[in-house]
Enzyme design. Sequence first.
Site, mmCIF file in Angstrom:
data_model
loop_
_atom_site.group_PDB
_atom_site.id
_atom_site.type_symbol
_atom_site.label_atom_id
_atom_site.label_comp_id
_atom_site.label_asym_id
_atom_site.label_seq_id
_atom_site.Cartn_x
_atom_site.Cartn_y
_atom_site.Cartn_z
ATOM 1 N N ARG A 91 6.513 -0.354 -5.441
ATOM 2 C CA ARG A 91 6.246 -1.157 -4.246
ATOM 3 C C ARG A 91 5.275 -2.304 -4.551
ATOM 4 O O ARG A 91 5.152 -3.233 -3.765
ATOM 5 C CB ARG A 91 5.653 -0.290 -3.139
ATOM 6 C CG ARG A 91 6.512 0.896 -2.757
ATOM 7 C CD ARG A 91 6.137 1.413 -1.398
ATOM 8 N NE ARG A 91 6.512 0.466 -0.383
ATOM 9 C CZ ARG A 91 7.655 0.484 0.292
ATOM 10 N NH1 ARG A 91 8.517 1.422 0.069
ATOM 11 N NH2 ARG A 91 7.920 -0.440 1.194
ATOM 12 N N LYS A 136 25.826 -8.860 -1.569
ATOM 13 C CA LYS A 136 24.384 -9.047 -1.382
ATOM 14 C C LYS A 136 23.890 -10.284 -2.127
ATOM 15 O O LYS A 136 23.037 -11.017 -1.651
ATOM 16 C CB LYS A 136 23.659 -7.794 -1.866
ATOM 17 C CG LYS A 136 22.153 -7.829 -1.656
ATOM 18 C CD LYS A 136 21.811 -7.720 -0.183
ATOM 19 C CE LYS A 136 20.343 -7.869 0.099
ATOM 20 N NZ LYS A 136 20.124 -8.328 1.498
ATOM 21 N N ASN A 180 -2.975 2.217 5.607
ATOM 22 C CA ASN A 180 -1.968 1.150 5.492
ATOM 23 C C ASN A 180 -1.952 0.388 6.799
ATOM 24 O O ASN A 180 -1.952 1.006 7.861
ATOM 25 C CB ASN A 180 -0.563 1.740 5.301
ATOM 26 C CG ASN A 180 -0.351 2.249 3.907
ATOM 27 O OD1 ASN A 180 -1.195 2.074 3.042
ATOM 28 N ND2 ASN A 180 0.771 2.904 3.696
ATOM 29 N N GLY A 181 -1.894 -0.920 6.723
ATOM 30 C CA GLY A 181 -1.823 -1.716 7.951
ATOM 31 C C GLY A 181 -2.965 -2.708 8.013
ATOM 32 O O GLY A 181 -3.713 -2.877 7.043
ATOM 33 N N CYS A 183 0.815 -1.218 0.000
ATOM 34 C CA CYS A 183 0.000 0.000 0.000
ATOM 35 C C CYS A 183 0.849 1.268 0.000
ATOM 36 O O CYS A 183 1.878 1.345 0.648
ATOM 37 C CB CYS A 183 -0.907 0.015 1.219
ATOM 38 S SG CYS A 183 -2.011 -1.381 1.275
ATOM 39 N N LYS A 238 24.256 -12.182 12.191
ATOM 40 C CA LYS A 238 24.122 -10.735 12.052
ATOM 41 C C LYS A 238 25.286 -10.040 12.747
ATOM 42 O O LYS A 238 25.868 -9.107 12.222
ATOM 43 C CB LYS A 238 22.798 -10.219 12.667
ATOM 44 C CG LYS A 238 21.532 -10.549 11.895
ATOM 45 C CD LYS A 238 21.297 -9.739 10.642
ATOM 46 C CE LYS A 238 21.861 -10.358 9.420
ATOM 47 N NZ LYS A 238 21.210 -11.417 8.742
ATOM 48 N N GLU A 263 28.728 -10.691 10.815
ATOM 49 C CA GLU A 263 28.887 -10.055 9.500
ATOM 50 C C GLU A 263 28.925 -8.539 9.589
ATOM 51 O O GLU A 263 29.599 -7.888 8.824
ATOM 52 C CB GLU A 263 27.872 -10.563 8.467
ATOM 53 C CG GLU A 263 26.428 -10.363 8.772
ATOM 54 C CD GLU A 263 25.489 -11.027 7.748
ATOM 55 O OE1 GLU A 263 25.945 -11.476 6.682
ATOM 56 O OE2 GLU A 263 24.282 -11.103 8.028
ATOM 57 N N HIS A 271 28.271 -30.090 25.594
ATOM 58 C CA HIS A 271 29.183 -30.956 24.838
ATOM 59 C C HIS A 271 30.338 -30.171 24.214
ATOM 60 O O HIS A 271 30.939 -30.632 23.251
ATOM 61 C CB HIS A 271 28.409 -31.704 23.744
ATOM 62 C CG HIS A 271 27.321 -32.576 24.287
ATOM 63 N ND1 HIS A 271 27.560 -33.649 25.103
ATOM 64 C CD2 HIS A 271 25.975 -32.503 24.152
ATOM 65 C CE1 HIS A 271 26.411 -34.212 25.447
ATOM 66 N NE2 HIS A 271 25.432 -33.524 24.886
ATOM 67 N N GLU A 276 20.937 -17.036 13.558
ATOM 68 C CA GLU A 276 20.752 -15.811 12.777
ATOM 69 C C GLU A 276 21.263 -14.598 13.561
ATOM 70 O O GLU A 276 21.879 -13.699 12.990
ATOM 71 C CB GLU A 276 19.260 -15.662 12.409
ATOM 72 C CG GLU A 276 18.887 -14.405 11.651
ATOM 73 C CD GLU A 276 19.610 -14.218 10.320
ATOM 74 O OE1 GLU A 276 20.284 -15.139 9.830
ATOM 75 O OE2 GLU A 276 19.511 -13.092 9.780
ATOM 76 N N TRP A 279 -2.588 -3.012 -1.659
ATOM 77 C CA TRP A 279 -2.153 -4.402 -1.783
ATOM 78 C C TRP A 279 -3.091 -5.182 -0.881
ATOM 79 O O TRP A 279 -3.066 -5.026 0.331
ATOM 80 C CB TRP A 279 -0.691 -4.543 -1.358
ATOM 81 C CG TRP A 279 -0.209 -5.942 -1.483
ATOM 82 C CD1 TRP A 279 0.000 -6.827 -0.473
ATOM 83 C CD2 TRP A 279 0.101 -6.632 -2.689
ATOM 84 N NE1 TRP A 279 0.409 -8.029 -0.984
ATOM 85 C CE2 TRP A 279 0.488 -7.939 -2.334
ATOM 86 C CE3 TRP A 279 0.082 -6.278 -4.049
ATOM 87 C CZ2 TRP A 279 0.855 -8.889 -3.284
ATOM 88 C CZ3 TRP A 279 0.456 -7.224 -4.980
ATOM 89 C CH2 TRP A 279 0.838 -8.506 -4.599
HETATM 90 C C1 G6P Z 1 24.854 -13.594 0.835
HETATM 91 C C2 G6P Z 1 24.289 -12.476 1.679
HETATM 92 C C3 G6P Z 1 23.428 -13.044 2.812
HETATM 93 C C4 G6P Z 1 22.354 -13.947 2.240
HETATM 94 C C5 G6P Z 1 22.954 -15.038 1.367
HETATM 95 C C6 G6P Z 1 21.899 -15.784 0.606
HETATM 96 O O1 G6P Z 1 25.808 -14.290 1.571
HETATM 97 O O2 G6P Z 1 25.338 -11.699 2.229
HETATM 98 O O3 G6P Z 1 22.819 -11.992 3.532
HETATM 99 O O4 G6P Z 1 21.632 -14.509 3.283
HETATM 100 O O5 G6P Z 1 23.829 -14.468 0.393
HETATM 101 O O6 G6P Z 1 21.298 -14.903 -0.288
HETATM 102 P P1 G6P Z 1 19.892 -15.140 -0.968
HETATM 103 O O7 G6P Z 1 19.746 -13.991 -1.916
HETATM 104 O O8 G6P Z 1 19.958 -16.458 -1.679
HETATM 105 O O9 G6P Z 1 18.883 -15.147 0.124
#
Ligand code: G6P
Length: 613
Positions: free
Chosen positions: A27, A608, A100-101, A2, A490, A493, A509, A486, A74
């Site tokens: 969007r 990316k 929106n929402g 939206c 984060k 990285e 272990h 995860e 949307w």
């Molecule tokens: C790269 C990015 C990660 C991502 C991974 C998989 O390593 O730095 O952030 O999770 O690729 O990417 P994808 O586009 O397949 O989710």
Amino acid sequence: MCGIVGYIGPQDATPIILNGLKRLEYRGYDSAGLAVLENSHIEVRRDAGKLSRLATLVHDLPVHGHVGIGHTRWATHGEPNARNAHPHMGMTGDVVVVHNGIVENYLALREDLQAEGVIFKSETDSEVIVHLVEHYLGAGYDLTEAARQALGHLKGAHGVVLLSSREPDKIVAARIGNAGGVVIGVGQDEMYVASDLPAILDHTRRVVFLESGQMATITRQGLAVQSLTGAGLPYEIHTIAWDPVAAEKGEYRHFMEKEIHEQVRSLTDTIGGRVDFDQARILLPELNLTPEIARSIKKITIVASGTAWHAGTVGKVLIERIARLPVEVDIASEFRYRDPIVDGDTVILAISQSGETADTLAAMEEGRSKGARLWSIVNAIGSQAMRIADGYISMLSGPEIGVASTKAYTAPLVDLYMLAILLGDLRGVLDESTRRKLIADLRLVPDLAGRCLDREAEVEKVARVLLNVTNCLYLGRGINMPTASEGALKLKELSYIHAEGYPAGEMKHGPIALIDHDLPVIVIAPRDPWYDKMLSQIEQAKARGGMVIAVATDGDELIASKADHVLWVPETPWMLSPITTVIPLQMLAYHIAALRGLDVDQPRNLAKSVTVE
Ligand code: G6P
């Protein structure tokens, strides 16, 4: 997804609104509309489909005026047709709203309003807002106050913009939570309002961002901001740089920060149009899934890389638990070299933000060559992982620029949850009351995510505590084991701090040997079925002098008494808890990296989209 645009000033509002909506087209949306105040009454034009259809409608049936609002929709509640498109008008024709929402409690509100004699014209949740406002206008309040009273009834996160022919000199806008922003553009004797900056940057670079819990009364000459409790508030006018990239960043310092905050919206969008809340059914049409296919599947193998692989690991718990179907989760780069056991009754489900990760595509090809059915959950529209699949689910998170993935982690968690329900339903293993409960819980997701974001200041304080550590251990169990992985990913990285995510039960272990006064241990301990086990992990870490930072459910005094610091999350249905538990960890990693002055959006050595093996 939206979008909202509004205008008040000396110019003709219609082309400004159409142009603004055009700027938000990227969007994605499925219908569009506008309302303009023409000769003291409100004229609405709206239609399903692309903006060109709205433009044709406006061309054939012109509308001119100096105040107006527009919307690209949307669909979440009700199919994309003209009736469900915004703006929505009340019974008197004096007031219109764009929204929106998701109004989480719309069913209860609709029933109350119907009991008062209100007749609803659409199937949307949004329509309750305009009737509530009208109710308070009828009680003698002005538009601002009627809006404030009405908004007090809404559960969930919202961006709302209103227009009334009774008060033709103003637009009222409000933001509750993080269902996308509300930005007000300040011009010369004219004002703009929008959900996103691109909609107004053609006209002005001077903007005011509404915070959550604020509303604004906008006239040609300016604006007055107040809180939802009615207190007048000061505001700051920001000047946006001409650089289009910087402009896209809006009020945020980094894309990652923006994307973390966009999660309420991206979660709303990924649910949008895929759930029939009234019938309690999941609709994932692009998956091309029939009951016959669903029943023929013997195994699902999820293949993914990085953050997407963590999402897949949550998916395993969800699909096995809800659809009673065996699931394996493979790191894509490992899959094809193992000569995996795959046949025509196997589904290879690839998860990928970019849809172009070489390892993930290769794993899909491996599955294809062995006769498997290919599905994908992908963010980038039209990418290879979407094109080569037999069926797909689009994450609908919008472009993700920050290399470290955030909104493209939480959106697939919802997609996997919906997939699990659909499979369970079609395979006949899900009873109706469970299905209804699971689907009703989906409605809570955007607001729960927003409530996590509201605690950013507390997370930043913990980030300051961890600023100079060199190692960090993240522990989780069950559905929140991937949250630990995860969270650790984060941190490593973004901030280059060594961090490991470990299944908590495995601590004894090995990793327990690491624990001393210098090792922070981040324990993911929401009230899920593994809660008691996590409590004992906290005891074990404390007994060895570790500094414990717990991710815990609001009001958990026991954890508060044991942990050194707590990152609080709202009470969340456990199968959706990985969405709320990961958000503080995203913010934690972000703030540590930002405080260290690092390149948050492009950490060293990372890409990316990794299109090489
Ligand atoms: C790269 C990015 C990660 C991502 C991974 C998989 O390593 O730095 O952030 O999770 O690729 O990417 P994808 O586009 O397949 O989710």
